[in-house]
Design an enzyme around this catalytic site. Sequence first.
Site, PDB file in Angstrom:
ATOM      1  N   LYS A  22       0.853  -1.207   0.000  1.00 51.19           N
ATOM      2  CA  LYS A  22       0.000   0.000   0.000  1.00 51.19           C
ATOM      3  C   LYS A  22       0.881   1.247   0.000  1.00 51.19           C
ATOM      4  CE  LYS A  22      -1.642   1.624   4.058  1.00 51.19           C
ATOM      5  NZ  LYS A  22      -1.249   3.025   4.343  1.00 51.19           N
ATOM      6  N   ASN A  23       1.928   1.243   0.833  1.00 54.28           N
ATOM      7  CA  ASN A  23       2.717   2.469   1.010  1.00 54.28           C
ATOM      8  C   ASN A  23       3.713   2.697  -0.105  1.00 54.28           C
ATOM      9  OD1 ASN A  23       1.212   2.987   3.225  1.00 54.28           O
ATOM     10  ND2 ASN A  23       2.749   2.323   4.713  1.00 54.28           N
ATOM     11  N   ARG A  92      -4.472   9.716   4.857  1.00 52.40           N
ATOM     12  CA  ARG A  92      -3.298  10.530   5.171  1.00 52.40           C
ATOM     13  C   ARG A  92      -2.388  10.614   3.960  1.00 52.40           C
ATOM     14  NH1 ARG A  92       0.144  13.922   7.824  1.00 52.40           N
ATOM     15  NH2 ARG A  92       2.251  13.248   7.392  1.00 52.40           N
ATOM     16  N   CYS A 116      -5.891   7.842   9.519  1.00 52.47           N
ATOM     17  CA  CYS A 116      -5.968   7.346  10.897  1.00 52.47           C
ATOM     18  C   CYS A 116      -5.412   8.402  11.855  1.00 52.47           C
ATOM     19  CB  CYS A 116      -5.128   6.074  11.050  1.00 52.47           C
ATOM     20  SG  CYS A 116      -5.850   4.710  10.189  1.00 52.47           S
ATOM     21  N   ARG A 121      -0.448  14.776  13.055  1.00 54.58           N
ATOM     22  CA  ARG A 121       0.370  14.328  11.917  1.00 54.58           C
ATOM     23  C   ARG A 121       0.595  15.535  11.020  1.00 54.58           C
ATOM     24  NH1 ARG A 121      -1.637   8.821   9.628  1.00 54.58           N
ATOM     25  NH2 ARG A 121       0.519   8.771   8.918  1.00 54.58           N
ATOM     26  N   PRO A 122       1.517  16.419  11.468  1.00 55.31           N
ATOM     27  CA  PRO A 122       1.778  17.651  10.720  1.00 55.31           C
ATOM     28  C   PRO A 122       2.447  17.373   9.386  1.00 55.31           C
ATOM     29  CG  PRO A 122       3.409  17.392  12.415  1.00 55.31           C
ATOM     30  CD  PRO A 122       2.431  16.278  12.587  1.00 55.31           C
ATOM     31  N   ILE A 123       2.434  18.385   8.584  1.00 56.82           N
ATOM     32  CA  ILE A 123       3.124  18.279   7.292  1.00 56.82           C
ATOM     33  C   ILE A 123       4.089  19.452   7.143  1.00 56.82           C
ATOM     34  CG2 ILE A 123       1.307  16.952   6.109  1.00 56.82           C
ATOM     35  CD1 ILE A 123       0.272  19.577   4.954  1.00 56.82           C
ATOM     36  N   ASP A 124       4.585  19.927   8.290  1.00 56.24           N
ATOM     37  CA  ASP A 124       5.479  21.097   8.267  1.00 56.24           C
ATOM     38  C   ASP A 124       6.737  20.849   7.439  1.00 56.24           C
ATOM     39  OD1 ASP A 124       5.860  19.246  10.426  1.00 56.24           O
ATOM     40  OD2 ASP A 124       7.457  20.525  11.163  1.00 56.24           O
ATOM     41  N   ASP A 306       4.742   0.428  11.840  1.00 55.99           N
ATOM     42  CA  ASP A 306       3.489  -0.188  11.378  1.00 55.99           C
ATOM     43  C   ASP A 306       3.368  -1.633  11.819  1.00 55.99           C
ATOM     44  OD1 ASP A 306       3.480   1.520   8.144  1.00 55.99           O
ATOM     45  OD2 ASP A 306       3.055   2.203  10.186  1.00 55.99           O
ATOM     46  N   ILE A 328       7.991   6.780  16.733  1.00 54.09           N
ATOM     47  CA  ILE A 328       7.621   7.463  15.489  1.00 54.09           C
ATOM     48  C   ILE A 328       6.343   8.277  15.635  1.00 54.09           C
ATOM     49  CG2 ILE A 328       7.104   7.159  13.031  1.00 54.09           C
ATOM     50  CD1 ILE A 328       9.972   6.394  13.736  1.00 54.09           C
ATOM     51  N   ARG A 398      -8.254  -0.573   4.678  1.00 52.78           N
ATOM     52  CA  ARG A 398      -7.412   0.458   4.071  1.00 52.78           C
ATOM     53  C   ARG A 398      -6.082  -0.141   3.599  1.00 52.78           C
ATOM     54  NH1 ARG A 398      -6.187   5.157   7.655  1.00 52.78           N
ATOM     55  NH2 ARG A 398      -5.179   5.691   5.699  1.00 52.78           N
TER      56      ARG A 398
HETATM   57  C1  EPZ Z   1       4.310   6.842   6.170  1.00 55.65           C
HETATM   58  O1  EPZ Z   1       3.541   7.844   6.831  1.00 55.65           O
HETATM   59  C2  EPZ Z   1       3.394   5.638   6.087  1.00 55.65           C
HETATM   60  N1  EPZ Z   1       2.200   5.995   5.312  1.00 55.65           N
HETATM   61  C3  EPZ Z   1       2.976   5.217   7.496  1.00 55.65           C
HETATM   62  O2  EPZ Z   1       2.179   4.048   7.374  1.00 55.65           O
HETATM   63  C4  EPZ Z   1       4.231   4.879   8.293  1.00 55.65           C
HETATM   64  O3  EPZ Z   1       3.855   4.556   9.614  1.00 55.65           O
HETATM   65  C5  EPZ Z   1       5.172   6.081   8.299  1.00 55.65           C
HETATM   66  O4  EPZ Z   1       5.464   6.484   6.940  1.00 55.65           O
HETATM   67  C6  EPZ Z   1       6.479   5.780   9.002  1.00 55.65           C
HETATM   68  O5  EPZ Z   1       7.106   4.699   8.369  1.00 55.65           O
HETATM   69  C7  EPZ Z   1       2.272   6.003   3.958  1.00 55.65           C
HETATM   70  O6  EPZ Z   1       3.307   5.715   3.369  1.00 55.65           O
HETATM   71  C8  EPZ Z   1       1.019   6.354   3.223  1.00 55.65           C
HETATM   72  P1  EPZ Z   1       6.378  10.175   8.333  1.00 55.65           P
HETATM   73  P2  EPZ Z   1       4.073   9.363   6.883  1.00 55.65           P
HETATM   74  O7  EPZ Z   1       6.251  11.415   7.528  1.00 55.65           O
HETATM   75  O8  EPZ Z   1       4.754   9.691   5.626  1.00 55.65           O
HETATM   76  C9  EPZ Z   1       6.173  13.387  11.820  1.00 55.65           C
HETATM   77  C10 EPZ Z   1       0.304   2.707   7.705  1.00 55.65           C
HETATM   78  O9  EPZ Z   1      -0.136   2.164   8.720  1.00 55.65           O
HETATM   79  N2  EPZ Z   1       6.158  14.394  10.748  1.00 55.65           N
HETATM   80  O10 EPZ Z   1       7.615   9.338   8.202  1.00 55.65           O
HETATM   81  O11 EPZ Z   1       2.961  10.205   7.348  1.00 55.65           O
HETATM   82  C11 EPZ Z   1       4.872  12.602  11.865  1.00 55.65           C
HETATM   83  O12 EPZ Z   1       3.913  13.300  12.632  1.00 55.65           O
HETATM   84  C12 EPZ Z   1       0.792   4.132   7.764  1.00 55.65           C
HETATM   85  O13 EPZ Z   1       0.414   2.163   6.579  1.00 55.65           O
HETATM   86  C13 EPZ Z   1       6.238  15.738  11.097  1.00 55.65           C
HETATM   87  O14 EPZ Z   1       6.315  16.092  12.274  1.00 55.65           O
HETATM   88  O15 EPZ Z   1       5.141   9.217   8.056  1.00 55.65           O
HETATM   89  C14 EPZ Z   1       5.277  11.314  12.506  1.00 55.65           C
HETATM   90  O16 EPZ Z   1       5.293  11.476  13.922  1.00 55.65           O
HETATM   91  C15 EPZ Z   1       0.607   4.747   9.150  1.00 55.65           C
HETATM   92  N3  EPZ Z   1       6.206  16.672  10.116  1.00 55.65           N
HETATM   93  C16 EPZ Z   1       6.709  11.111  12.021  1.00 55.65           C
HETATM   94  O17 EPZ Z   1       7.159  12.388  11.537  1.00 55.65           O
HETATM   95  C17 EPZ Z   1       6.118  16.333   8.787  1.00 55.65           C
HETATM   96  O18 EPZ Z   1       6.110  17.235   7.923  1.00 55.65           O
HETATM   97  C18 EPZ Z   1       6.817  10.085  10.893  1.00 55.65           C
HETATM   98  O19 EPZ Z   1       6.064  10.579   9.853  1.00 55.65           O
HETATM   99  C19 EPZ Z   1       6.040  14.966   8.452  1.00 55.65           C
HETATM  100  C20 EPZ Z   1       6.065  14.015   9.444  1.00 55.65           C
END
Ligand code: EPZ
Length: 417
Positions: A22-23, A92, A116, A121-124, A306, A328, A398
């Site tokens: 999926k990812n 997300r 979820c 889950r910021p996108i900063d 995950d 994480i 999902r």
């Molecule tokens: C991806 O999410 C995966 N989703 C997640 O899988 C997975 O848990 C995660 O990577 C970590 O491996 C998809 O690929 C669709 P991150 P993503 O950006 O990209 C913080 C599942 O169950 N963060 O690596 O959202 C964030 O809040 C899902 O399949 C910021 O603070 O993960 C988190 O605490 C769940 N600012 C941490 O970083 C940002 O701009 C990891 O987030 C971006 C992220």
Amino acid sequence: MSRFVVNGGRVLCGSVEVQGSKNSALPLLAATILTQGENVLYNCPALSDVDAALRILRFTGCRAEQYRSTVLVSSDSLNRSDIPDELMREMRGSVIFLGALLARFGRAQLGFPGGCELGPRPIDMHLSALRKLGADIRERHGVLDCTAPEGLHGAKLSLSFPSVGATENIILAAVTADGTTTLTNAAREPEICDLCEFLNKSGARIWGAGEGTIVIDGVKELHAVEHTVIPDRIVAATLMSAAAATGSEITLTGVIQSHLGAVISAFDEMGCEIHSSGGELEFKAPSRLSPPQTIRTMPYPGFPTDAQAPLMAATCLCEGTSVFVENIFENRYRHVDELTRLGSDIKVNGRVAVVKGVRRLYGAAVEAQELRGAAGLIVAALAAEGRSEVSGICYLERGYERFEQVLCSLGADVYKV
Ligand code: EPZ
């Protein structure tokens, strides 16, 4: 709300092929926005998140169809760059369209992403990187209004945390930008490598995927390609957890062992025998599991967050105490209360969960509240004596394709109501 009825306590056996990731599928679908012509994605799982991504592509004017595990996408007819709230809220992963739409169209309007609830889950990091690549991004009334009036240009970027989504958005924005982009502290997940393999096949110039530093030389245009999505390492980890929890011996086919290093180590410490060759992984659980060393979720190649919930479900039956540290996400222990209803003994304190092994679990009605928590509850229900009902299956769907059929093919007694 649909639910699974599980008559647990049965040993599993047999062989099952692991679905596509999926990812990986989600960023690959976003990448098709950048290519001319018709892309073909093989081994693409049929999931509600993938369906949501296909609906987003169609909304922007692309042609996107899925026939079982083959997806055809052409973005030649793409004619709009806004994604409505209801589509954004469905998952997300939808923020991943931002970089690609900006690169292709020079603008994008997106609502804030849903999905979820795993804490804030910021996108900063996504937004600050896209701004450095030349995007003007305004946030108002829950809508991101992004424009790149002079187009996007290369930049030297560094992530404070190796965010998977931010890394993917940066790659998708930089791959046709004007000039070279260097990204340090990039995420190293296999899904990043799969995305870069797809893009390089389509004419991109990307080096270093899977390492900490990625270099991208912007190119003018990308052509459509055929690509096979990598297998889903988290679904593989979930099936291994189910076999461990039920004292079973199963075979997984279509896996890539090198994506499962930290997961295999954990099961090895628990006394499981694992042999893999080619794409096959043979898994044999001991009659009683031993606790693994402390499980600390980390960016790849560390233990994947995950897989935390499914593995925790299996450790409920260890002879001894297991410790988890969730590094994480803020709020990723929502399955613990429900596991306790099945008879487990787990204490949570902030990011740490301590699981005291019990002799057996007992069937109960439990409720899933997010995707991987749902998977964990099903793993525990498979091991629990008697009947369980797991509601919130919409979350499971999902990320897990036809999961009740997969489990039944291994001898589980599971049906969906
Ligand atoms: C991806 O999410 C995966 N989703 C997640 O899988 C997975 O848990 C995660 O990577 C970590 O491996 C998809 O690929 C669709 P991150 P993503 O950006 O990209 C913080 C599942 O169950 N963060 O690596 O959202 C964030 O809040 C899902 O399949 C910021 O603070 O993960 C988190 O605490 C769940 N600012 C941490 O970083 C940002 O701009 C990891 O987030 C971006 C992220």
